[in-house]
Design a protein around this motif. Structure first.
Motif, PDB file in Angstrom:
ATOM      1  N   TYR A 276       0.822  -1.209   0.000  1.00 17.30           N
ATOM      2  CA  TYR A 276       0.000   0.000   0.000  1.00 17.30           C
ATOM      3  C   TYR A 276       0.855   1.258   0.000  1.00 17.30           C
ATOM      4  O   TYR A 276       0.495   2.284  -0.597  1.00 17.30           O
ATOM      5  CB  TYR A 276      -0.941  -0.001   1.202  1.00 17.30           C
ATOM      6  CG  TYR A 276      -1.824   1.222   1.257  1.00 17.30           C
ATOM      7  CD1 TYR A 276      -2.813   1.414   0.299  1.00 17.30           C
ATOM      8  CD2 TYR A 276      -1.648   2.196   2.235  1.00 17.30           C
ATOM      9  CE1 TYR A 276      -3.615   2.536   0.311  1.00 17.30           C
ATOM     10  CE2 TYR A 276      -2.442   3.329   2.267  1.00 17.30           C
ATOM     11  CZ  TYR A 276      -3.424   3.494   1.295  1.00 17.30           C
ATOM     12  OH  TYR A 276      -4.216   4.619   1.310  1.00 17.30           O
ATOM     13  N   ALA A 277       2.022   1.195   0.668  1.00 19.16           N
ATOM     14  CA  ALA A 277       2.898   2.359   0.730  1.00 19.16           C
ATOM     15  C   ALA A 277       3.345   2.798  -0.655  1.00 19.16           C
ATOM     16  O   ALA A 277       3.473   3.996  -0.931  1.00 19.16           O
ATOM     17  CB  ALA A 277       4.116   2.052   1.602  1.00 19.16           C
ATOM     18  N   VAL A 278       3.591   1.832  -1.536  1.00 21.70           N
ATOM     19  CA  VAL A 278       3.985   2.170  -2.903  1.00 21.70           C
ATOM     20  C   VAL A 278       2.835   2.859  -3.639  1.00 21.70           C
ATOM     21  O   VAL A 278       3.008   3.895  -4.292  1.00 21.70           O
ATOM     22  CB  VAL A 278       4.437   0.904  -3.666  1.00 21.70           C
ATOM     23  CG1 VAL A 278       4.700   1.227  -5.131  1.00 21.70           C
ATOM     24  CG2 VAL A 278       5.681   0.315  -3.015  1.00 21.70           C
ATOM     25  N   ILE A 279       1.633   2.278  -3.523  1.00 21.22           N
ATOM     26  CA  ILE A 279       0.468   2.845  -4.203  1.00 21.22           C
ATOM     27  C   ILE A 279       0.147   4.227  -3.655  1.00 21.22           C
ATOM     28  O   ILE A 279      -0.023   5.206  -4.405  1.00 21.22           O
ATOM     29  CB  ILE A 279      -0.739   1.901  -4.050  1.00 21.22           C
ATOM     30  CG1 ILE A 279      -0.468   0.574  -4.763  1.00 21.22           C
ATOM     31  CG2 ILE A 279      -2.018   2.551  -4.568  1.00 21.22           C
ATOM     32  CD1 ILE A 279      -1.511  -0.482  -4.503  1.00 21.22           C
ATOM     33  N   PHE A 280       0.086   4.315  -2.329  1.00 16.28           N
ATOM     34  CA  PHE A 280      -0.243   5.597  -1.704  1.00 16.28           C
ATOM     35  C   PHE A 280       0.857   6.628  -1.960  1.00 16.28           C
ATOM     36  O   PHE A 280       0.571   7.801  -2.228  1.00 16.28           O
ATOM     37  CB  PHE A 280      -0.445   5.391  -0.201  1.00 16.28           C
ATOM     38  CG  PHE A 280      -0.657   6.680   0.548  1.00 16.28           C
ATOM     39  CD1 PHE A 280      -1.810   7.419   0.382  1.00 16.28           C
ATOM     40  CD2 PHE A 280       0.312   7.153   1.425  1.00 16.28           C
ATOM     41  CE1 PHE A 280      -2.002   8.619   1.068  1.00 16.28           C
ATOM     42  CE2 PHE A 280       0.139   8.337   2.118  1.00 16.28           C
ATOM     43  CZ  PHE A 280      -1.023   9.076   1.938  1.00 16.28           C
ATOM     44  N   GLY A 281       2.114   6.201  -1.897  1.00 14.44           N
ATOM     45  CA  GLY A 281       3.231   7.129  -2.091  1.00 14.44           C
ATOM     46  C   GLY A 281       3.215   7.768  -3.460  1.00 14.44           C
ATOM     47  O   GLY A 281       3.460   8.977  -3.599  1.00 14.44           O
ATOM     48  N   CYS A 282       2.931   6.975  -4.492  1.00 14.09           N
ATOM     49  CA  CYS A 282       2.883   7.532  -5.859  1.00 14.09           C
ATOM     50  C   CYS A 282       1.795   8.595  -5.978  1.00 14.09           C
ATOM     51  O   CYS A 282       2.014   9.683  -6.529  1.00 14.09           O
ATOM     52  CB  CYS A 282       2.645   6.410  -6.867  1.00 14.09           C
ATOM     53  SG  CYS A 282       4.029   5.255  -7.025  1.00 14.09           S
ATOM     54  N   SER A 283       0.599   8.246  -5.471  1.00 18.46           N
ATOM     55  CA  SER A 283      -0.511   9.201  -5.583  1.00 18.46           C
ATOM     56  C   SER A 283      -0.272  10.424  -4.718  1.00 18.46           C
ATOM     57  O   SER A 283      -0.561  11.555  -5.130  1.00 18.46           O
ATOM     58  CB  SER A 283      -1.824   8.522  -5.180  1.00 18.46           C
ATOM     59  OG  SER A 283      -1.855   8.256  -3.785  1.00 18.46           O
ATOM     60  N   PHE A 284       0.276  10.217  -3.521  1.00 15.56           N
ATOM     61  CA  PHE A 284       0.445  11.332  -2.582  1.00 15.56           C
ATOM     62  C   PHE A 284       1.504  12.318  -3.079  1.00 15.56           C
ATOM     63  O   PHE A 284       1.359  13.537  -2.927  1.00 15.56           O
ATOM     64  CB  PHE A 284       0.809  10.785  -1.197  1.00 15.56           C
ATOM     65  CG  PHE A 284       0.622  11.777  -0.089  1.00 15.56           C
ATOM     66  CD1 PHE A 284      -0.640  12.264   0.207  1.00 15.56           C
ATOM     67  CD2 PHE A 284       1.697  12.230   0.656  1.00 15.56           C
ATOM     68  CE1 PHE A 284      -0.823  13.184   1.239  1.00 15.56           C
ATOM     69  CE2 PHE A 284       1.532  13.148   1.678  1.00 15.56           C
ATOM     70  CZ  PHE A 284       0.266  13.626   1.970  1.00 15.56           C
TER      71      PHE A 284
END
Length: 521
Positions: free
Chosen positions: A64-72
């Motif tokens: 999730y950190a990868v997914i959230f990090g890209c969007s954030f």
């Protein structure tokens, strides 16, 4: 503060909020998944809830950190740019709105490119999606607040050190000594899915895009696609699935086909009967259509087999995004059904007359049943189903039984999140054998030929991901032996059949697929 120090401080703030947002999103998805189980009547004590949450923090949060990090990262850069034009009074609004919108867009992009329709299971419902976006919005508000202040590098970097993780190593099984040879029986097939032998030695082969072919007993004469095949919904895992000759095929030339039907937004598993003509199917009639309609193109099941009383068993999947429906007797998702050859319901089905239950249901609590065989010698129906990441199962099927999904499973979600904290649960049946990590089973036969007497009565289970066949010996309802075969082929096996000559026939899952014949040396 100098521009360099200010930029450095903002980067540190972003990293800290990224970590907080990743943890917060993980906590939210864990509780959503556990609440979905509670809605099925599963009791979840506080210590179990805590253990599951800790598991997800270690296994789901890196994904999730990868997914959230890209969007954030993108959303907050854009938010700060918008703030320049609208003034600092709008800073919090843009950061909050951008974080939520950016995550929503990222989820949609990931779902378009991921193997399954929805990667993050908590976003399957509107409520779950809103909760995940709300967690991102909180992160946006936190970023807006902290990014106006100077942040010391030491404490921030210390907090970030907790973000590391490791993946468990894979497992390799040894290949047994060879007592067989493998030859190509048929090639040039477009994603073959199933094979069925006719009494005269010829074979019918389905191709997932919607073609049905007839092959000579020697494999050398393959027909053009037969006409009259029902219209198939072909997308992702959807397409033309199983073919099964009638038990009295010699008298009536009747066959049965299972396939996905409908549209991407509303589709079903369908079964039709037809008469096999010279170059085309005749008298095609739909005899079963699963209810309810589902969207997406995953988890159909689609295997068929005859019971000794000439009733037809059809397997189904849970539709992937509808996994809790496997426990809901008012629909067919995640079930095995039993019908008569004309589509009517046998009067002795286990849920006939039960209010709110579909009368066709034979067993329930399944994920995606893609292997089915009736063991004539031991008078038992055997099925296997895909787990998620681990938890593939072989089950001996008895009428009216709950096989657990998703209340109990040996697998975890593709993201590493726990689906259920329970491997066993009261009122559900344990599998005869399960695989962790997943082998992705597809196709199965009870070997009943004479060419390999040492394997007679054994299950031969094909596998897609593991590119092997597992020979399984069942003693009662439990496996007592397993051996890995045909690993040297290096192909995904979609189906496996015992031929009338005693040879073993393997269908490879490929756009340039083959049927391989395994015979004794």
């Amino acid at each position: 503060m100098s521009h360099t120090n200010k930029r450095f401080s903002i980067v540190l703030v972003w990293l800290l909020v990224w970590l907080v947002g990743s943890v917060l999103g993980t906590l939210v998805q864990s509780q959503i998944n556990l609440n979905a189980l509670q809605n099925l009547g599963v009791g979840i004590p506080l210590d179990t809830r805590l253990h599951t949450t800790i598991h997800d923090l270690g296994n789901f949060s890196p994904v999730y950190a990868v997914i959230f990090g890209c969007s954030f990262a993108v959303s907050q850069v854009v938010a700060l740019l918008f703030t320049r034009f609208t003034g600092t009074a709008w800073r919090t609004f843009w950061c909050v709105f951008g974080a939520a919108l950016g995550l929503w867009v990222t989820f949609k992009v990931v779902d378009m490119i991921a193997p399954m329709p929805i990667l993050i299971s908590s976003t399957r419902t509107a409520g779950g999606m809103f909760s995940m976006l709300a967690a991102a919005a909180v992160s946006g508000a936190l970023f807006s607040k902290l990014s106006t202040r100077k942040l010391s590098a030491g404490p921030a970097l210390a907090v970030l050190l907790v973000a590391g993780f490791a993946l468990p190593p894979g497992e390799v099984l040894a290949q047994a000594g060879k007592s067989y040879k493998i030859e190509t029986f048929v090639d040039g097939l477009d994603s073959p899915w199933s094979m069925a032998f006719l009494p005269d030695g010829r074979a019918l082969i389905t191709e997932k895009p919607g073609q049905l072919r007839l092959v000579g007993a020697d494999g050398k004469a393959m027909s053009k696609p037969l006409g009259g095949v029902p219209q198939v919904f072909y997308s992702g895992q959807a397409g033309l699935f199983d073919v099964l000759p009638a038990s009295d095929f010699v008298q009536n030339q009747q066959i049965f086909l299972s396939y996905a039907c409908g549209t991407r937004s509303a589709n079903h598993l369908c079964v039709s009967s037809a008469k096999l003509g010279t170059n085309s199917l005749e008298n095609v009639k739909e005899i079963f259509r699963s209810q309810m309609a589902k969207s997406g193109s995953a988890h159909y099941g689609g295997r068929m087999a005859w019971l000794p009383d000439n009733t037809l068993i059809v397997t189904l999947g849970d539709g992937y995004s509808y996994r809790e429906e496997a426990q809901n007797l008012s629909n067919h998702l995640g079930k095995i059904v039993r019908i008569n050859a004309d589509g009517s319901v046998p009067k002795d089905n286990p849920f006939v007359g039960k209010q709110g239950a579909r009368p066709e249901i034979y067993s329930y609590g399944h994920r995606n049943v893609q292997g089915l065989a009736y063991d004539t010698a031991n008078k038992r129906l055997i099925a296997h189903e895909h787990g998620p990441r681990g938890g593939d199962e072989v089950n001996v099927i008895t009428p009216g039984t709950n096989y657990g999904w998703p209340k109990a499973t040996y697998g975890i979600d593709y993201t590493g999140a726990q689906i259920s904290p329970f491997k066993e649960y009261e009122g559900t049946q344990q599998p005869a054998i399960y695989w962790v990590p997943s082998i992705a089973p597809s196709g199965m036969t009870v070997y009943n030929g004479d060419m390999f007497p040492q394997w007679k009565g054994n299950l031969l289970v094909g596998a897609l991901k593991a590119q092997q066949v597992s020979r399984v010996v069942l003693k009662g309802n439990k496996a007592s032996e397993e051996e890995v075969l045909f690993k040297e082929v290096g192909a995904r096996f979609r189906d496996i059949r015992t031929g009338p000559d005693g040879a073993i026939y393997l269908l490879t899952d490929s756009s340039d697929g083959k049927v391989l014949r395994v015979s004794a040396r």
